[in-house]
Motif scaffolding. Structure first.
Motif, PDB file in Angstrom:
ATOM      1  N   LYS A 109     -20.087  15.461 -15.396  1.00 34.74           N
ATOM      2  CA  LYS A 109     -19.672  16.857 -15.284  1.00 34.74           C
ATOM      3  C   LYS A 109     -19.328  17.520 -16.617  1.00 34.74           C
ATOM      4  O   LYS A 109     -18.713  16.896 -17.483  1.00 34.74           O
ATOM      5  CB  LYS A 109     -18.437  16.974 -14.377  1.00 34.74           C
ATOM      6  CG  LYS A 109     -18.594  16.372 -12.997  1.00 34.74           C
ATOM      7  CD  LYS A 109     -19.616  17.088 -12.159  1.00 34.74           C
ATOM      8  CE  LYS A 109     -19.594  16.562 -10.727  1.00 34.74           C
ATOM      9  NZ  LYS A 109     -20.719  17.124  -9.942  1.00 34.74           N
ATOM     10  N   TYR A 110     -19.705  18.773 -16.696  1.00 35.39           N
ATOM     11  CA  TYR A 110     -19.251  19.653 -17.778  1.00 35.39           C
ATOM     12  C   TYR A 110     -17.933  20.249 -17.308  1.00 35.39           C
ATOM     13  O   TYR A 110     -17.856  20.831 -16.230  1.00 35.39           O
ATOM     14  CB  TYR A 110     -20.329  20.712 -18.002  1.00 35.39           C
ATOM     15  CG  TYR A 110     -19.872  22.090 -18.430  1.00 35.39           C
ATOM     16  CD1 TYR A 110     -19.074  22.278 -19.563  1.00 35.39           C
ATOM     17  CD2 TYR A 110     -20.292  23.217 -17.714  1.00 35.39           C
ATOM     18  CE1 TYR A 110     -18.688  23.563 -19.951  1.00 35.39           C
ATOM     19  CE2 TYR A 110     -19.918  24.496 -18.102  1.00 35.39           C
ATOM     20  CZ  TYR A 110     -19.112  24.664 -19.215  1.00 35.39           C
ATOM     21  OH  TYR A 110     -18.738  25.921 -19.591  1.00 35.39           O
ATOM     22  N   TRP A 111     -16.870  20.091 -18.097  1.00 35.76           N
ATOM     23  CA  TRP A 111     -15.573  20.668 -17.721  1.00 35.76           C
ATOM     24  C   TRP A 111     -14.791  20.875 -19.019  1.00 35.76           C
ATOM     25  O   TRP A 111     -14.324  19.918 -19.614  1.00 35.76           O
ATOM     26  CB  TRP A 111     -14.813  19.744 -16.754  1.00 35.76           C
ATOM     27  CG  TRP A 111     -13.672  20.428 -16.064  1.00 35.76           C
ATOM     28  CD1 TRP A 111     -12.331  20.253 -16.305  1.00 35.76           C
ATOM     29  CD2 TRP A 111     -13.760  21.403 -15.013  1.00 35.76           C
ATOM     30  NE1 TRP A 111     -11.600  21.073 -15.483  1.00 35.76           N
ATOM     31  CE2 TRP A 111     -12.451  21.786 -14.671  1.00 35.76           C
ATOM     32  CE3 TRP A 111     -14.849  22.001 -14.342  1.00 35.76           C
ATOM     33  CZ2 TRP A 111     -12.181  22.735 -13.685  1.00 35.76           C
ATOM     34  CZ3 TRP A 111     -14.577  22.934 -13.366  1.00 35.76           C
ATOM     35  CH2 TRP A 111     -13.254  23.289 -13.043  1.00 35.76           C
ATOM     36  N   GLY A 112     -14.713  22.094 -19.465  1.00 31.62           N
ATOM     37  CA  GLY A 112     -13.958  22.401 -20.697  1.00 31.62           C
ATOM     38  C   GLY A 112     -14.866  22.910 -21.801  1.00 31.62           C
ATOM     39  O   GLY A 112     -15.917  22.340 -22.066  1.00 31.62           O
ATOM     40  N   LYS A 113     -14.427  24.016 -22.420  1.00 32.31           N
ATOM     41  CA  LYS A 113     -15.200  24.602 -23.526  1.00 32.31           C
ATOM     42  C   LYS A 113     -14.455  24.417 -24.842  1.00 32.31           C
ATOM     43  O   LYS A 113     -13.237  24.477 -24.877  1.00 32.31           O
ATOM     44  CB  LYS A 113     -15.393  26.102 -23.298  1.00 32.31           C
ATOM     45  CG  LYS A 113     -16.205  26.472 -22.076  1.00 32.31           C
ATOM     46  CD  LYS A 113     -16.376  27.987 -21.998  1.00 32.31           C
ATOM     47  CE  LYS A 113     -17.035  28.444 -20.703  1.00 32.31           C
ATOM     48  NZ  LYS A 113     -16.234  28.231 -19.499  1.00 32.31           N
ATOM     49  N   ARG A 114     -15.215  24.249 -25.929  1.00 26.93           N
ATOM     50  CA  ARG A 114     -14.582  24.266 -27.246  1.00 26.93           C
ATOM     51  C   ARG A 114     -14.763  25.631 -27.897  1.00 26.93           C
ATOM     52  O   ARG A 114     -14.137  25.951 -28.893  1.00 26.93           O
ATOM     53  CB  ARG A 114     -15.121  23.137 -28.133  1.00 26.93           C
ATOM     54  CG  ARG A 114     -16.583  23.201 -28.476  1.00 26.93           C
ATOM     55  CD  ARG A 114     -16.963  22.056 -29.434  1.00 26.93           C
ATOM     56  NE  ARG A 114     -18.208  22.322 -30.121  1.00 26.93           N
ATOM     57  CZ  ARG A 114     -19.411  22.116 -29.612  1.00 26.93           C
ATOM     58  NH1 ARG A 114     -19.530  21.622 -28.400  1.00 26.93           N
ATOM     59  NH2 ARG A 114     -20.499  22.389 -30.306  1.00 26.93           N
ATOM     60  N   SER A 147     -14.579  28.077 -11.864  1.00 24.49           N
ATOM     61  CA  SER A 147     -14.657  26.969 -12.815  1.00 24.49           C
ATOM     62  C   SER A 147     -14.273  27.380 -14.243  1.00 24.49           C
ATOM     63  O   SER A 147     -13.615  26.605 -14.935  1.00 24.49           O
ATOM     64  CB  SER A 147     -16.009  26.278 -12.774  1.00 24.49           C
ATOM     65  OG  SER A 147     -17.041  27.162 -12.513  1.00 24.49           O
ATOM     66  N   SER A 148     -14.632  28.585 -14.671  1.00 25.41           N
ATOM     67  CA  SER A 148     -14.296  29.008 -16.048  1.00 25.41           C
ATOM     68  C   SER A 148     -12.791  28.993 -16.259  1.00 25.41           C
ATOM     69  O   SER A 148     -12.284  28.451 -17.247  1.00 25.41           O
ATOM     70  CB  SER A 148     -14.782  30.418 -16.329  1.00 25.41           C
ATOM     71  OG  SER A 148     -16.139  30.526 -16.049  1.00 25.41           O
ATOM     72  N   GLU A 149     -12.088  29.579 -15.294  1.00 24.99           N
ATOM     73  CA  GLU A 149     -10.632  29.658 -15.379  1.00 24.99           C
ATOM     74  C   GLU A 149     -10.009  28.264 -15.241  1.00 24.99           C
ATOM     75  O   GLU A 149      -9.104  27.899 -15.993  1.00 24.99           O
ATOM     76  CB  GLU A 149     -10.139  30.565 -14.243  1.00 24.99           C
ATOM     77  CG  GLU A 149      -8.686  30.924 -14.307  1.00 24.99           C
ATOM     78  CD  GLU A 149      -8.193  31.531 -12.986  1.00 24.99           C
ATOM     79  OE1 GLU A 149      -9.025  32.047 -12.203  1.00 24.99           O
ATOM     80  OE2 GLU A 149      -6.978  31.460 -12.751  1.00 24.99           O
TER      81      GLU A 149
HETATM   82  C1  DP6 Z   1     -17.789  21.558 -11.957  1.00 22.73           C
HETATM   83  O1  DP6 Z   1     -21.120  26.388 -15.562  1.00 22.73           O
HETATM   84  O2  DP6 Z   1     -19.810  27.396 -13.679  1.00 22.73           O
HETATM   85  O3  DP6 Z   1     -19.942  22.545 -11.708  1.00 22.73           O
HETATM   86  O4  DP6 Z   1     -19.678  27.914 -18.208  1.00 22.73           O
HETATM   87  O5  DP6 Z   1     -17.594  28.871 -17.333  1.00 22.73           O
HETATM   88  O6  DP6 Z   1     -19.776  29.502 -16.295  1.00 22.73           O
HETATM   89  P1  DP6 Z   1     -18.970  28.435 -17.004  1.00 22.73           P
HETATM   90  O7  DP6 Z   1     -18.786  27.250 -15.970  1.00 22.73           O
HETATM   91  P2  DP6 Z   1     -19.810  26.610 -14.930  1.00 22.73           P
HETATM   92  O8  DP6 Z   1     -19.074  25.206 -14.662  1.00 22.73           O
HETATM   93  C2  DP6 Z   1     -19.627  24.205 -13.880  1.00 22.73           C
HETATM   94  C3  DP6 Z   1     -18.630  23.142 -13.633  1.00 22.73           C
HETATM   95  C4  DP6 Z   1     -19.041  22.056 -12.670  1.00 22.73           C
HETATM   96  C5  DP6 Z   1     -19.634  20.854 -13.398  1.00 22.73           C
HETATM   97  C6  DP6 Z   1     -21.059  20.967 -13.886  1.00 22.73           C
HETATM   98  O9  DP6 Z   1     -21.884  21.663 -13.292  1.00 22.73           O
HETATM   99  O10 DP6 Z   1     -21.354  20.273 -14.885  1.00 22.73           O
END
Ligand code: DP6
Length: 375
Positions: A17-22, A202-204
């Motif tokens: 998972k992508y979670w968190g921005k730098r 998810s952004s918040e």
């Molecule tokens: C839990 O891509 O919706 O689905 O960049 O702020 O638009 P923003 O967030 P977003 O986040 C996805 C989070 C997730 C994990 C994932 O898809 O990797």
């Protein structure tokens, strides 16, 4: 004179998972992520963009409703694609680039179902704009401006989004690990627990996690090894390993969400029932046959091999009996045989709330965005 183009783009579901921005503005992630692109036969966004000299304003319609064009994500994405168009095409496109555009985008699935609809939508927007403005090459960094996870939907099959090192984000791009044909018998069941949109976006959510969670620091440290390991598992079609890493990463995401202050909980009792059921089944089979993963919502995405679909469907239907309202309980790809996991069902007793599941979407791994002709 008018120029127009229509394209479609797929949904992707992350296994790391992508979670968190730098970097919030450039949408640069704290860690790399890995995803599987789903078939557009079942789930896709479709976008038509028209540019015309006589249009007086830029306009956008999402699923038939007009929305504000002032959305910073759309502005950011449009700015990036136009810059790229100028660099690649010189002054040839000056006229076209000065015209206003009308964008019409729709999904063939419920937007609020928590099915990463923003990923498919922004990937489709970036891809379609790139077609209109004759931009060539990788467009994942353009899609990323709309929504981070969207950058992975510009490729089919198995995809990695490398976090990158550069502060300007030039190396934070997605690339295909392997095409969908590499592991075409990998199937996906999306278990829609709720189609109501009422949790933290998810952004918040990820912003709060980065600011407040101690556990998150630990997560960021262990993602690189996991990323390498799951890429190996995908290359070797090692389902057992793929499943273990996928489930651990989903669980870690939801653990850091709970460690966020105030805590964020996306999972519901039904989500946890699904997790229990999957682990019981894998234990019964003495190897991982099914993997679950959850995004920023309660819906489960299950990965499994095609051969195990009929058995797993029988278990889902037994523990979550479809109600009279759910006529189309299973949509998407048909289930070919009706094998019933009788022994498993009679051996396990799990207290489950029966009306927890709304419906199930059956799909497979799929290819990347497409240009539609004659539309
Ligand atoms: C839990 O891509 O919706 O689905 O960049 O702020 O638009 P923003 O967030 P977003 O986040 C996805 C989070 C997730 C994990 C994932 O898809 O990797």
């Amino acid at each position: 004179k008018m120029e127009y183009v229509t394209c479609t783009a797929p949904v992707n579901i992350a296994v790391i998972k992508y979670w968190g921005k730098r970097d919030e503005k450039l949408v640069l992630p704290m860690n790399s992520s890995v995803s599987v692109t789903l078939s557009q036969d079942q789930l896709r966004a479709k976008t038509t963009i028209a540019a015309c000299k006589t249009f007086s304003n830029d306009k956008i319609w999402l699923n038939g409703r007009e929305e504000s064009f002032d959305n910073p994500r759309i502005q950011n994405l449009l700015h990036e694609v136009k810059c790229r168009a100028r660099i690649q095409n010189g002054s040839d496109l000056d006229q076209l680039l000065s015209w206003k555009i009308h964008i019409c985008s729709e999904n063939n699935f419920p937007t609020a179902a928590g099915l990463a609809s923003s990923a498919a939508g922004y990937a489709c927007l970036a891809f379609t704009l790139a077609q209109l403005y004759k931009v060539t090459g990788d467009v994942s960094d353009i899609a990323r401006r709309g929504s981070g996870s969207a950058c992975r939907s510009v490729y089919g099959g198995f995809v990695v989004w490398n976090k990158g090192e550069n502060i300007d984000g030039t190396d934070s791009i997605a690339r295909q690990i392997l095409p969908h044909t590499h592991w075409s018998d990998l199937h996906i069941l999306i278990l829609v627990v709720s189609d109501q949109k009422k949790h933290t976006g998810s952004s918040e959510g990820m912003q709060k996690t980065v600011q407040t969670s101690e556990l998150y620091k630990q997560r960021v440290k262990c993602v690189p090894e996991r990323t390498d390991d799951i890429i190996d598992a995908i290359k070797n079609k090692d389902f057992d390993k793929f499943a273990e890493i996928t489930m651990k990463d989903s669980n870690q995401l939801h653990a850091v969400c709970l460690d966020t202050y105030p805590p964020i909980s996306y999972l519901t009792d039904t989500s946890r029932d699904i997790m229990t059921l999957v682990h019981r089944y894998n234990t019964f089979k003495a190897q991982n046959k099914v993997a679950y993963t959850f995004d920023a919502g309660p819906n489960a995405c299950l990965y499994l091999n095609e051969a195990d679909v009929p058995g797993v469907i029988s278990i889902i239907e037994y523990f979550f009996p479809p109600t009279s309202q759910s006529q189309h309980f299973i949509t998407g790809l048909p289930i070919n045989t009706r094998a019933i996991e009788k022994e498993f069902i009679s051996n396990v007793t799990i207290p489950i709330q029966p009306d927890g599941l709304k419906y199930v979407i059956h799909t497979t791994v799929g290819d990347g965005p497409r240009v539609c002709t004659n539309e």
